[in-house]
Design a protein around this motif. Structure first.
Motif, mmCIF file in Angstrom:
data_model
loop_
_atom_site.group_PDB
_atom_site.id
_atom_site.type_symbol
_atom_site.label_atom_id
_atom_site.label_comp_id
_atom_site.label_asym_id
_atom_site.label_seq_id
_atom_site.Cartn_x
_atom_site.Cartn_y
_atom_site.Cartn_z
ATOM 1 N N PHE A 23 0.837 -1.201 0.000
ATOM 2 C CA PHE A 23 0.000 0.000 0.000
ATOM 3 C C PHE A 23 0.876 1.257 0.000
ATOM 4 O O PHE A 23 0.504 2.291 0.550
ATOM 5 C CB PHE A 23 -0.958 -0.025 1.199
ATOM 6 C CG PHE A 23 -1.793 -1.273 1.222
ATOM 7 C CD1 PHE A 23 -2.774 -1.478 0.260
ATOM 8 C CD2 PHE A 23 -1.548 -2.278 2.151
ATOM 9 C CE1 PHE A 23 -3.515 -2.653 0.242
ATOM 10 C CE2 PHE A 23 -2.294 -3.453 2.136
ATOM 11 C CZ PHE A 23 -3.275 -3.641 1.178
ATOM 12 N N LYS A 60 9.520 1.777 -4.147
ATOM 13 C CA LYS A 60 8.626 2.737 -4.787
ATOM 14 C C LYS A 60 8.280 3.939 -3.905
ATOM 15 O O LYS A 60 8.117 5.047 -4.409
ATOM 16 C CB LYS A 60 7.344 1.988 -5.164
ATOM 17 C CG LYS A 60 6.630 2.603 -6.317
ATOM 18 C CD LYS A 60 5.588 1.663 -6.878
ATOM 19 C CE LYS A 60 4.515 2.438 -7.584
ATOM 20 N NZ LYS A 60 3.438 1.578 -8.061
ATOM 21 N N ALA A 64 3.027 7.026 0.998
ATOM 22 C CA ALA A 64 2.112 7.691 0.048
ATOM 23 C C ALA A 64 0.960 8.407 0.752
ATOM 24 O O ALA A 64 -0.061 8.680 0.114
ATOM 25 C CB ALA A 64 1.594 6.695 -0.966
ATOM 26 N N ALA A 66 -1.623 9.394 4.407
ATOM 27 C CA ALA A 66 -2.498 8.705 5.359
ATOM 28 C C ALA A 66 -3.284 7.665 4.576
ATOM 29 O O ALA A 66 -3.451 7.799 3.352
ATOM 30 C CB ALA A 66 -3.445 9.708 6.004
ATOM 31 N N ILE A 68 -6.107 6.324 2.909
ATOM 32 C CA ILE A 68 -7.367 6.899 2.433
ATOM 33 C C ILE A 68 -8.538 5.945 2.694
ATOM 34 O O ILE A 68 -9.646 6.372 3.032
ATOM 35 C CB ILE A 68 -7.260 7.230 0.921
ATOM 36 C CG1 ILE A 68 -6.156 8.276 0.695
ATOM 37 C CG2 ILE A 68 -8.591 7.737 0.363
ATOM 38 C CD1 ILE A 68 -5.743 8.456 -0.760
ATOM 39 N N LYS A 69 -8.269 4.634 2.584
ATOM 40 C CA LYS A 69 -9.367 3.661 2.753
ATOM 41 C C LYS A 69 -9.933 3.700 4.167
ATOM 42 O O LYS A 69 -11.110 3.421 4.375
ATOM 43 C CB LYS A 69 -8.879 2.249 2.417
ATOM 44 C CG LYS A 69 -8.613 2.065 0.930
ATOM 45 C CD LYS A 69 -7.739 0.841 0.639
ATOM 46 C CE LYS A 69 -7.182 0.932 -0.779
ATOM 47 N NZ LYS A 69 -5.941 0.187 -0.976
ATOM 48 N N GLY A 111 0.360 12.839 4.060
ATOM 49 C CA GLY A 111 0.889 12.553 5.397
ATOM 50 C C GLY A 111 2.314 12.004 5.375
ATOM 51 O O GLY A 111 3.040 12.116 6.361
ATOM 52 N N GLU A 114 4.414 14.999 5.138
ATOM 53 C CA GLU A 114 4.297 15.680 6.435
ATOM 54 C C GLU A 114 5.152 14.977 7.499
ATOM 55 O O GLU A 114 5.763 15.630 8.350
ATOM 56 C CB GLU A 114 2.820 15.738 6.852
ATOM 57 C CG GLU A 114 2.030 16.610 5.881
ATOM 58 C CD GLU A 114 0.535 16.610 6.156
ATOM 59 O OE1 GLU A 114 -0.108 15.565 5.932
ATOM 60 O OE2 GLU A 114 0.020 17.653 6.614
ATOM 61 N N GLU A 134 -3.564 16.513 -1.211
ATOM 62 C CA GLU A 134 -4.859 16.401 -0.517
ATOM 63 C C GLU A 134 -6.004 17.109 -1.229
ATOM 64 O O GLU A 134 -7.154 16.665 -1.140
ATOM 65 C CB GLU A 134 -4.742 16.932 0.923
ATOM 66 C CG GLU A 134 -4.043 15.990 1.892
ATOM 67 C CD GLU A 134 -2.529 16.133 1.920
ATOM 68 O OE1 GLU A 134 -1.969 16.778 1.007
ATOM 69 O OE2 GLU A 134 -1.913 15.597 2.843
ATOM 70 N N GLY A 142 -3.225 17.508 6.719
ATOM 71 C CA GLY A 142 -3.751 17.488 8.092
ATOM 72 C C GLY A 142 -2.762 17.053 9.148
ATOM 73 O O GLY A 142 -3.115 16.941 10.319
ATOM 74 N N LYS A 251 -10.396 4.570 -8.816
ATOM 75 C CA LYS A 251 -9.286 4.771 -9.758
ATOM 76 C C LYS A 251 -9.719 5.595 -10.975
ATOM 77 O O LYS A 251 -9.479 5.235 -12.120
ATOM 78 C CB LYS A 251 -8.680 3.425 -10.185
ATOM 79 C CG LYS A 251 -8.100 2.610 -9.001
ATOM 80 C CD LYS A 251 -7.380 1.367 -9.464
ATOM 81 C CE LYS A 251 -6.992 0.435 -8.323
ATOM 82 N NZ LYS A 251 -5.890 0.896 -7.486
#
Ligand code: CAA
Length: 256
Positions: A23, A60, A64, A66, A68-69, A111, A114, A134, A142, A251
């Motif tokens: 992920f 990679k 990437a 926070a 999102i899911k 994030g 951040e 974001e 955030g 997507k």
């Protein structure tokens, strides 16, 4: 003991790897809890550890963003609580009394950037890409990004990156003042440990005092951090957030 991070000792340096490569090392709640726990306990209390490197597993991504899911159905209140907690974790790193380097080995987004901005120093591999995307999700950064990006890159560059949601490459990130050094992927960890080793030959008390003093000088930003938390939470109640997150999960491109 941890499911989403790995901590390895390289002499006096702790290498903390965020380990969810499938992920792109997105910061799930559990991952953030583990990072928080590590900085609160192991990394702080172990006197054999004099510095920390944070990096991402795989080739990679650093991180990437926070996850999102996890927040796709959050209310404003839940969004605000997430930001408050995220700020606490990032502040713990920002104020950590031992040097912390972000070794950015790929995407550092949302994030993830951040998190890197909360570290004391950032070193990027030449394939790294950084950004605060974001706004594509109908959100704002955030975890302190609106404040820390402006601190490092200045208001104009921060507004450009946040309002466009676009990524920049490692060379531009260095030019913008976001990263201290750019090296090849092979050299990323050795460059970071070499820099830390130089610091270990100096007074650790003085280093902790310097971190505190530099951070104190930027403390005027506190109100800005509070507005970020409130605005991040408010974003969760908007139709744009619904559209942005639905589009990411399906997507497809969002239609704002
Ligand atoms: N959260 C959850 N899952 C994520 C994720 C994230 N932030 N980023 C990537 N993933 C997942 C993808 O959903 C995908 O999982 P599935 O295979 O199960 O679909 C897997 O990681 C691989 O990602 P992609 O297939 O998308 O890889 P790609 O090479 O095509 O694209 C990318 C790479 C451009 C980084 C793209 O993954 C992307 O845009 N990610 C989201 C970046 C983002 O918006 N970050 C900000 C998050 S919000 C935030 O961080 C708020 C805050 O300020 C606290």
């Amino acid at each position: 003991m941890y499911n989403n991070i790995k901590i390895q000792l390289l002499d006096q340096t702790a290498l903390l790897e965020i380990d969810r490569p499938k992920f792109l090392n997105a910061l799930s709640r559990e991952t953030l809890e583990e990072i928080e726990h590590a900085f609160q306990h192991d990394l702080l209390q172990n006197t054999a550890i004099r510095g920390v490197i944070i990096t991402g597993a795989g080739e990679k991504a650093f991180v990437a963003g926070a996850d999102i899911k996890e927040f796709e159905n959050y209310s404003s209140e839940e969004g605000m609580a997430l930001a408050k907690w995220g700020h606490g974790v990032m502040n713990r790193i920002y104020e950590f009394p031992k040097p912390v380097i972000a070794a950015i080995n790929g995407y550092a987004l949302g994030g993830g950037l951040e998190l890197a901005l909360a570290c004391h120093i950032r070193i990027a591999s030449d394939n790294a890409k950084v950004g605060l995307p974001e706004v594509s999700l109908g959100l704002i950064p955030g975890y302190g990004g609106t404040q820390r990006l402006a601190d490092l890159a200045g208001r104009g560059k921060a507004l450009e990156m946040i309002m466009s949601g676009e990524m920049i490459d490692a060379q531009d990130a260095q030019q913008w003042g976001l990263v201290n050094h750019v090296v090849s992927s092979d050299e990323l960890i050795s460059k970071s440990t070499d820099l830390l080793k130089k610091m270990y030959s100096k007074s650790s008390h003085a280093i902790a005092a310097a971190i505190k003093a530099i951070n104190a000088g930027l403390d005027k930003q506190k109100d800005g951090y509070e507005s970020e938390i409130a605005a991040f939470g408010d974003s969760f109640g908007t139709p744009d957030f619904r559209e942005g997150v639905d589009a990411f999960l399906a997507k497809r491109k969002p239609n704002f």
